[in-house]
Motif scaffolding. Structure first.
Motif, PDB file in Angstrom:
ATOM      1  N   UNK A  41       0.847  -1.207   0.000  1.00 28.49           N
ATOM      2  CA  UNK A  41       0.000   0.000   0.000  1.00 28.49           C
ATOM      3  C   UNK A  41       0.874   1.245   0.000  1.00 28.49           C
ATOM      4  N   UNK A  42       1.541   1.508  -1.127  1.00 32.46           N
ATOM      5  CA  UNK A  42       2.457   2.650  -1.159  1.00 32.46           C
ATOM      6  C   UNK A  42       1.731   3.956  -0.818  1.00 32.46           C
ATOM      7  N   UNK A  43       2.431   4.838  -0.121  1.00 33.44           N
ATOM      8  CA  UNK A  43       1.826   6.132   0.235  1.00 33.44           C
ATOM      9  C   UNK A  43       1.084   6.083   1.560  1.00 33.44           C
ATOM     10  N   UNK A  44       0.987   4.895   2.158  1.00 34.91           N
ATOM     11  CA  UNK A  44       0.278   4.788   3.450  1.00 34.91           C
ATOM     12  C   UNK A  44       1.227   5.122   4.597  1.00 34.91           C
ATOM     13  N   UNK A  99      -6.719  -2.607   7.928  1.00 33.11           N
ATOM     14  CA  UNK A  99      -6.538  -3.173   9.265  1.00 33.11           C
ATOM     15  C   UNK A  99      -5.706  -4.458   9.273  1.00 33.11           C
ATOM     16  N   UNK A 100      -4.770  -4.510  10.176  1.00 29.14           N
ATOM     17  CA  UNK A 100      -4.049  -5.769  10.464  1.00 29.14           C
ATOM     18  C   UNK A 100      -5.031  -6.708  11.161  1.00 29.14           C
ATOM     19  N   UNK A 101      -4.860  -8.013  10.931  1.00 24.45           N
ATOM     20  CA  UNK A 101      -5.844  -8.971  11.440  1.00 24.45           C
ATOM     21  C   UNK A 101      -5.452  -9.529  12.822  1.00 24.45           C
ATOM     22  N   UNK A 157       6.849  -1.329  16.466  1.00 18.98           N
ATOM     23  CA  UNK A 157       6.927   0.128  16.718  1.00 18.98           C
ATOM     24  C   UNK A 157       7.950   0.768  15.772  1.00 18.98           C
ATOM     25  N   UNK A 158       9.051   0.046  15.521  1.00 18.22           N
ATOM     26  CA  UNK A 158      10.084   0.583  14.638  1.00 18.22           C
ATOM     27  C   UNK A 158       9.592   0.722  13.197  1.00 18.22           C
ATOM     28  N   UNK A 159       8.623  -0.095  12.802  1.00 18.61           N
ATOM     29  CA  UNK A 159       8.059  -0.032  11.439  1.00 18.61           C
ATOM     30  C   UNK A 159       6.850   0.904  11.369  1.00 18.61           C
ATOM     31  N   UNK A 160       6.515   1.531  12.494  1.00 19.47           N
ATOM     32  CA  UNK A 160       5.311   2.378  12.548  1.00 19.47           C
ATOM     33  C   UNK A 160       5.702   3.852  12.520  1.00 19.47           C
ATOM     34  N   UNK A 161       4.771   4.674  12.030  1.00 22.61           N
ATOM     35  CA  UNK A 161       5.018   6.118  12.030  1.00 22.61           C
ATOM     36  C   UNK A 161       4.531   6.746  13.327  1.00 22.61           C
ATOM     37  N   UNK A 162       3.397   6.257  13.798  1.00 26.81           N
ATOM     38  CA  UNK A 162       2.814   6.824  15.024  1.00 26.81           C
ATOM     39  C   UNK A 162       2.253   5.684  15.866  1.00 26.81           C
ATOM     40  N   UNK A 163       2.480   5.771  17.164  1.00 22.62           N
ATOM     41  CA  UNK A 163       1.860   4.829  18.099  1.00 22.62           C
ATOM     42  C   UNK A 163       0.636   5.526  18.696  1.00 22.62           C
ATOM     43  N   UNK A 164      -0.383   4.750  18.997  1.00 29.35           N
ATOM     44  CA  UNK A 164      -1.564   5.303  19.680  1.00 29.35           C
ATOM     45  C   UNK A 164      -1.959   4.350  20.810  1.00 29.35           C
ATOM     46  N   UNK A 209      -3.668   7.965   3.416  1.00 27.47           N
ATOM     47  CA  UNK A 209      -3.951   6.519   3.529  1.00 27.47           C
ATOM     48  C   UNK A 209      -3.272   5.990   4.785  1.00 27.47           C
ATOM     49  N   UNK A 210      -3.997   5.190   5.562  1.00 30.85           N
ATOM     50  CA  UNK A 210      -3.461   4.721   6.850  1.00 30.85           C
ATOM     51  C   UNK A 210      -3.591   3.201   6.957  1.00 30.85           C
ATOM     52  N   UNK A 211      -2.523   2.587   7.427  1.00 33.08           N
ATOM     53  CA  UNK A 211      -2.583   1.169   7.837  1.00 33.08           C
ATOM     54  C   UNK A 211      -2.647   1.194   9.350  1.00 33.08           C
ATOM     55  N   UNK A 212      -3.585   0.435   9.927  1.00 33.06           N
ATOM     56  CA  UNK A 212      -3.699   0.381  11.385  1.00 33.06           C
ATOM     57  C   UNK A 212      -3.396  -1.044  11.852  1.00 33.06           C
ATOM     58  N   UNK A 213      -2.474  -1.151  12.816  1.00 33.63           N
ATOM     59  CA  UNK A 213      -2.096  -2.477  13.343  1.00 33.63           C
ATOM     60  C   UNK A 213      -2.009  -2.390  14.868  1.00 33.63           C
TER      61      UNK A 213
END
Ligand code: 13P
Ligand code: SF4
Length: 334
Positions: A125-128, A188-190, A141-148, A165-169
């Motif tokens: 998903x390029x651009x996400x 969404x991650x499963x 966490x190292x592969x993420x842009x923001x933690x929530x 565009x957002x991937x949420x895991x």
């Protein structure tokens, strides 16, 4: 007399298993003594056992605990929670000693996702950008842009440009809920939390029928059918605030039942009913991982300053960026 092996069950520490916990020891007094002598801070999550919650210097939800870990000037952080929480404290405090009473206090949700898997999903998903729930390991966490966390996720997602565009895991249940409240279409991650997935809508409906004045309150890690019928949805600290401040006198609580300990203290006159799970032989909704920590293990952990969290520096620095982004974007969130 209980041996350390019995008390810790699993601590893989050399030379540790021959030691014993002296019979009749006053664990509370000993822990209090060590806390002062060692300039240690005990941080505890609401899902810990009541005795651990009571002895903690600071009790909170995931966001509050991350902030407490970031702000402390203690020399040793004793983290009574699960591994990803203690690891986040270490990421924020590389020079401090961070210990966790039981190293096997893991998390089914964190285990569902890996850094490599998340990187592969991002490549599809390029651009996400990748927004990850704090319930994940340092590699994620190292592969993420923001933690929530569940306290600040809605605010942080709403602060991102609408077209982003957002991937949420890794939590699909929290992700689905966030898509609904923010109007986003995050990929969404499963993954899911085994405790919150265990709630039974059918049995909760029965509890609602038997307690017609009770409000159903749920953590957003719960599955969609439960969230659909909930009167209120929120993080552990929000659920706690709601029970105290809402006019209702009865609540059915759909989250890990450790939270009820603090709810009883803060709202002693209210009726608090743990939501039922699918397993009819067990009405408990306890997190097996959270409950691995015991007072005995806490005592040993403070005495021997083990087991200690270690993290490789390059990974820590990468993971720190996404945690700092969270702290920066949620300064106003309580
Ligand atoms: P919060 O306390 O941030 O709501 O998180 C709950 C949880 O799942 C901890 O494992
Ligand atoms: Fe993980 Fe669920 Fe336990 Fe929280 S309650 S630590 S999300 S398994």
């Amino acid at each position: 007399m209980q041996t350390i092996e019995q008390a810790t069950q699993t601590l893989p520490i050399k030379g540790y298993l021959n030691m014993e916990i002296p019979a009749g020891i006053d664990l509370v007094a000993e822990i209090n003594k060590m806390r002062k002598e060692k300039n240690a801070i005990i941080l505890a999550h609401y899902y810990q056992t009541g005795d651990i919650q009571d002895i903690a210097d600071f009790l909170g939800d995931s966001l509050q605990l991350a902030r407490a870990a970031a702000d402390t000037d203690a020399d040793m952080i004793v983290f009574c929670g699960v591994h990803f929480m203690a690891e986040a404290a270490k990421i924020l405090n590389p020079t401090k000693k961070v210990v966790l009473p039981d190293m096997l206090a893991g998390c089914s949700l964190a285990d569902s996702c890996t850094g490599e898997g998340l990187r592969a999903l991002r490549e599809q998903h390029p651009g996400s950008i990748v927004v990850s729930y704090i319930n994940c390991d340092a590699g994620v966490k190292a592969e993420s842009d923001i933690i929530v966390t569940s306290s600040n996720a809605e605010t942080i997602i709403n602060s991102l440009p609408p077209e982003q565009k957002i991937i949420f895991a890794p939590d699909k249940n929290l992700g689905r809920y966030l898509n609904q409240v923010t109007g986003r279409k995050m990929i969404l991650w499963d993954g899911a939390c085994m405790v919150h997935e265990a709630f039974s809508l059918e049995r909760i409906a029965q509890q609602m029928a038997e307690n017609p004045n009770a409000k159903l309150i749920a953590h957003p890690e719960s599955e969609e059918p439960v969230l659909q019928v909930a009167d209120f949805i929120g993080s552990t600290s929000r659920l706690l605030d709601y029970v105290q401040n809402d006019e209702s006198q009865e609540f059915i609580i759909a989250t890990e039942e450790g939270i009820i300990h603090e709810m009883r203290k803060l709202a002693p006159h209210k009726k608090l009913i743990p939501a039922l799970t699918q397993d009819e032989s067990c009405n408990c909704s306890e997190c097996f991982y959270m409950k691995r920590n015991t007072m005995e293990k806490l005592y040993l952990c403070m005495k021997y300053e083990l087991p200690e969290i270690h993290i490789e520096e390059e990974l820590r620095v990468k993971a720190l960026k996404s945690i700092n982004k969270m702290l920066e974007l949620s300064v106003k969130v309580k």
